[in-house]
Design an enzyme around this catalytic site. Structure first.
Site, short mmCIF file in Angstrom:
data_model
loop_
_atom_site.label_atom_id
_atom_site.label_comp_id
_atom_site.label_asym_id
_atom_site.label_seq_id
_atom_site.Cartn_x
_atom_site.Cartn_y
_atom_site.Cartn_z
N ASP A 156 -5.43 2.03 10.74
CA ASP A 156 -6.87 1.88 10.99
C ASP A 156 -7.05 1.49 12.46
O ASP A 156 -7.09 2.37 13.33
CB ASP A 156 -7.37 0.81 10.01
N ASP A 158 -5.71 -0.34 -2.15
CA ASP A 158 -6.51 -1.16 -3.07
C ASP A 158 -7.82 -1.62 -2.46
O ASP A 158 -8.00 -1.60 -1.24
CB ASP A 158 -5.72 -2.42 -3.45
N GLU A 218 3.92 4.01 6.15
CA GLU A 218 2.71 3.19 6.01
C GLU A 218 1.64 4.00 5.28
O GLU A 218 1.61 5.23 5.35
CB GLU A 218 2.25 2.81 7.42
N ASP A 219 0.76 3.31 4.55
CA ASP A 219 -0.30 4.02 3.84
C ASP A 219 -1.40 4.49 4.77
O ASP A 219 -1.86 5.61 4.70
CB ASP A 219 -0.88 3.15 2.70
N LYS A 231 -7.15 6.77 10.74
CA LYS A 231 -8.57 6.82 11.11
C LYS A 231 -8.64 6.88 12.63
O LYS A 231 -8.69 5.83 13.28
CB LYS A 231 -9.30 5.58 10.59
N ARG A 269 -4.42 8.48 -8.88
CA ARG A 269 -3.67 9.57 -8.25
C ARG A 269 -4.40 10.15 -7.05
O ARG A 269 -3.80 10.74 -6.16
CB ARG A 269 -3.49 10.73 -9.24
N PHE A 279 -13.96 3.28 3.99
CA PHE A 279 -12.99 2.49 3.25
C PHE A 279 -12.55 3.29 2.03
O PHE A 279 -13.38 3.71 1.22
CB PHE A 279 -13.59 1.14 2.83
N GLY A 339 0.78 -1.25 0.00
CA GLY A 339 0.00 0.00 0.00
C GLY A 339 0.80 1.28 0.00
O GLY A 339 0.33 2.30 -0.49
P1 5GP Z 1 -4.87 -1.86 10.94
O1 5GP Z 1 -3.98 -3.00 11.35
O2 5GP Z 1 -4.38 -0.51 11.41
O3 5GP Z 1 -6.31 -2.08 11.35
O4 5GP Z 1 -4.97 -1.88 9.38
C1 5GP Z 1 -3.95 -1.53 8.59
C2 5GP Z 1 -4.10 -2.11 7.21
O5 5GP Z 1 -5.47 -2.34 6.83
C3 5GP Z 1 -3.57 -1.11 6.20
O6 5GP Z 1 -2.18 -1.26 6.02
C4 5GP Z 1 -4.38 -1.45 4.98
O7 5GP Z 1 -3.78 -2.51 4.29
C5 5GP Z 1 -5.72 -1.93 5.52
N1 5GP Z 1 -6.73 -0.84 5.51
C6 5GP Z 1 -7.29 -0.25 6.58
N2 5GP Z 1 -8.19 0.69 6.22
C7 5GP Z 1 -8.19 0.69 4.86
C8 5GP Z 1 -8.91 1.45 3.88
O8 5GP Z 1 -9.74 2.33 4.15
N3 5GP Z 1 -8.63 1.16 2.57
C9 5GP Z 1 -7.74 0.21 2.21
N4 5GP Z 1 -7.56 0.03 0.90
N5 5GP Z 1 -7.05 -0.52 3.10
C10 5GP Z 1 -7.26 -0.28 4.42
#
Ligand code: 5GP
Length: 179
Positions: free
Chosen positions: A108, A164, A104-105, A136, A173, A157, A50
């Site tokens: 969450d 993705d 990191e992208d 978030k 973009r 989301f 990501g």
């Molecule tokens: P966490 O472990 O913080 O709950 O989740 C992190 C991972 O969940 C991110 O690196 C990503 O891969 C995925 N993720 C969480 N929210 C989103 C979102 O809104 N869109 C996308 N595409 N991936 C997300």
């Protein structure tokens, strides 16, 4: 201008954050990192897949001597006490004594970041900070200090700019959110 609504697999996504707003946030993060790490040689640890676009744009604005490593996080079912296990794969560099910046992208729940921080800290770096493009805040379930946050978003989301939906959408973009 972002194009109109896009379809990926079975879902529709509406324009959310345009490229210009993302670029401005990325530039601000790079400027802060340039100031904070002046005179040091940090190792950026970008989390695939990501963060590839964010990492590329961020690094273009970093003017420090620095190195870049790419890792993946594998998730698999652990025991009933450990729950889901997240393991860092692909880190070849010796991180002991290094200043690390995880790229990191999106953060969450923070489960992934929490696990990564634990594993990286066990390798005794000099310091570890996190640069995430998106966060978030309403979803966070861990007390994490995320020093470099690009944009805070609600619990939607999102796709685009490297993120993705089931493999699609990384190439846009702009950022889109599910409708
Ligand atoms: P966490 O472990 O913080 O709950 O989740 C992190 C991972 O969940 C991110 O690196 C990503 O891969 C995925 N993720 C969480 N929210 C989103 C979102 O809104 N869109 C996308 N595409 N991936 C997300």
């Amino acid at each position: 201008m972002p194009q109109a609504t896009i379809s990926l697999h079975n879902k529709e996504f509406a324009p959310y954050l345009p490229e210009a707003q993302i670029t401005a946030a990325v530039r601000d993060l790079a400027a802060r990192i340039n100031r904070d790490y002046a005179g040091q040689t940090p190792l950026f640890v970008a989390v695939l897949n990501g963060s590839f676009m964010f990492a590329a744009d961020l690094l273009k604005d970093v003017t420090l001597d620095c190195e870049v490593a790419f890792i993946r996080v594998a998730s698999y079912a652990g025991t009933s006490t450990t729950g889901e296990v997240k393991e860092i794969l692909g880190l070849q560099e010796d991180v002991q004594g290094r200043h690390l910046i995880i790229v990191e992208d999106i953060v969450d729940t923070g489960h992934t970041m929490q696990a990564m921080l634990q594993q990286l800290r066990a390798q005794q770096p000099a310091s570890v900070e996190v640069a995430t493009l998106l966060i978030k805040p309403d979803c966070l379930q861990h007390e994490l200090h995320i020093k470099y946050q690009g944009l805070a978003i609600p619990n939607d989301f999102v796709v685009g700019y490297g993120l993705d939906y089931d493999g699609l959408g990384r190439n846009y973009r702009d950022l889109y959110r599910v409708v």
